[in-house]
Design a protein around this motif. Structure first.
Motif, PDB file in Angstrom:
ATOM      1  N   GLY A  57      31.248  80.621  34.425  1.00  0.00           N
ATOM      2  CA  GLY A  57      30.744  79.802  35.513  1.00  0.00           C
ATOM      3  C   GLY A  57      30.590  78.356  35.126  1.00  0.00           C
ATOM      4  N   ALA A  58      30.206  77.547  36.130  1.00  0.00           N
ATOM      5  CA  ALA A  58      30.014  76.115  35.911  1.00  0.00           C
ATOM      6  C   ALA A  58      29.015  75.586  36.924  1.00  0.00           C
ATOM      7  CB  ALA A  58      31.345  75.376  36.047  1.00  0.00           C
ATOM      8  N   LEU A  59      28.297  74.562  36.519  1.00  0.00           N
ATOM      9  CA  LEU A  59      27.334  73.857  37.370  1.00  0.00           C
ATOM     10  C   LEU A  59      27.486  72.365  37.157  1.00  0.00           C
ATOM     11  CD1 LEU A  59      24.062  75.825  36.530  1.00  0.00           C
ATOM     12  CD2 LEU A  59      25.289  75.913  38.682  1.00  0.00           C
ATOM     13  N   VAL A  60      27.036  71.599  38.119  1.00  0.00           N
ATOM     14  CA  VAL A  60      27.038  70.144  37.980  1.00  0.00           C
ATOM     15  C   VAL A  60      25.620  69.641  38.192  1.00  0.00           C
ATOM     16  CG1 VAL A  60      27.907  67.976  38.899  1.00  0.00           C
ATOM     17  CG2 VAL A  60      29.371  69.987  38.881  1.00  0.00           C
ATOM     18  N   ALA A  61      25.167  68.778  37.306  1.00  0.00           N
ATOM     19  CA  ALA A  61      23.867  68.126  37.456  1.00  0.00           C
ATOM     20  C   ALA A  61      24.020  66.675  37.044  1.00  0.00           C
ATOM     21  CB  ALA A  61      22.814  68.815  36.596  1.00  0.00           C
ATOM     22  N   ARG A  62      23.692  65.810  37.968  1.00  0.00           N
ATOM     23  CA  ARG A  62      23.783  64.372  37.720  1.00  0.00           C
ATOM     24  C   ARG A  62      25.187  64.016  37.272  1.00  0.00           C
ATOM     25  NH1 ARG A  62      17.762  62.777  36.031  1.00  0.00           N
ATOM     26  NH2 ARG A  62      16.773  64.566  36.989  1.00  0.00           N
ATOM     27  N   ASP A  63      25.363  63.540  36.066  1.00  0.00           N
ATOM     28  CA  ASP A  63      26.683  63.120  35.590  1.00  0.00           C
ATOM     29  C   ASP A  63      27.247  64.087  34.558  1.00  0.00           C
ATOM     30  OD1 ASP A  63      24.812  62.560  33.681  1.00  0.00           O
ATOM     31  OD2 ASP A  63      25.630  60.621  33.135  1.00  0.00           O
ATOM     32  N   GLN A  64      26.746  65.340  34.562  1.00  0.00           N
ATOM     33  CA  GLN A  64      27.211  66.315  33.577  1.00  0.00           C
ATOM     34  C   GLN A  64      27.624  67.624  34.242  1.00  0.00           C
ATOM     35  OE1 GLN A  64      24.721  66.807  30.112  1.00  0.00           O
ATOM     36  NE2 GLN A  64      23.882  64.765  30.361  1.00  0.00           N
ATOM     37  N   ILE A  65      28.567  68.289  33.605  1.00  0.00           N
ATOM     38  CA  ILE A  65      29.016  69.618  34.007  1.00  0.00           C
ATOM     39  C   ILE A  65      28.550  70.575  32.920  1.00  0.00           C
ATOM     40  CG2 ILE A  65      31.055  71.081  34.333  1.00  0.00           C
ATOM     41  CD1 ILE A  65      32.513  68.449  35.250  1.00  0.00           C
TER      42      ILE A  65
END
Length: 185
Positions: A57-65
């Protein structure tokens, strides 16, 4: 505009989202996460853990993956370039899931090693002891971020202190496997 994003060996895409300003798309399959141009579908970056690692899986938060996979690692990547950032959050077995609370200061991971773990997102250091729960299916952080809830295929749910990883209260038992859970806001 029609955009097609292909993953290696035409692998089934596990999920996808638009990044903040809708100019990039993050998608992932068992072979890796792909950062693509939303207008053209052209690949910007391919983020992989290793040749024998299946991405989960993957998530995005602010300027990071944040990605995680069968290698027991959760990794951060730059959301603009796909370049790796900092050290790895490491479990002893495949990571099944991860969460990034709204403030972005911590990361919660859970794994086939029967552990859930909170991490400091900036330093990548563990926060508290591992929260041990066999056959863990999922985990989440309370809205106040003071508790962690884990649930298991063995029909149990457990609450943990988010600051130190200590178990709080009695185990919650169900007749069958717990598939999901949530805290009341």
């Amino acid at each position: 505009i029609g955009v097609t994003i292909l993953h290696e060996d035409n692998a089934q895409v596990g999920g996808a989202f638009f990044l903040a300003n809708d100019t990039r798309i993050l998608s992932w399959s068992a072979y890796g996460a792909r950062l693509s141009n939303a207008e053209t579908g052209a690949q910007i970056a391919l983020m992989r853990h290793g040749d024998d690692t299946q991405m989960s899986g993957a998530l995005v938060a602010r300027d990071q993956i944040l990605t995680w996979g069968s290698d027991g690692a959760a990794r951060f990547w730059n959301a603009q370039t796909g370049a790796p950032i900092g050290s790895v959050l490491q479990h002893e077995a495949a990571i099944k899931g991860a969460l990034l609370p709204a403030d972005g200061r911590r990361v919660l991971t859970w794994s086939d090693d029967g552990r859930a773990q909170l991490w400091n997102a900036a330093t990548r250091a563990r926060i508290g002891s591992p929260m041990l729960h066999e056959e863990i299916v999922g985990a989440l952080i309370s809205p106040q971020e003071s508790r962690v809830l884990t649930w298991s295929a063995d029909g149990t749910g457990r609450i943990w202190n988010a600051a130190n990883g200590a178990r709080v209260g009695a185990e919650m038992r169900h007749e069958g496997a717990i598939r999901s859970a949530l805290f009341d806001a």
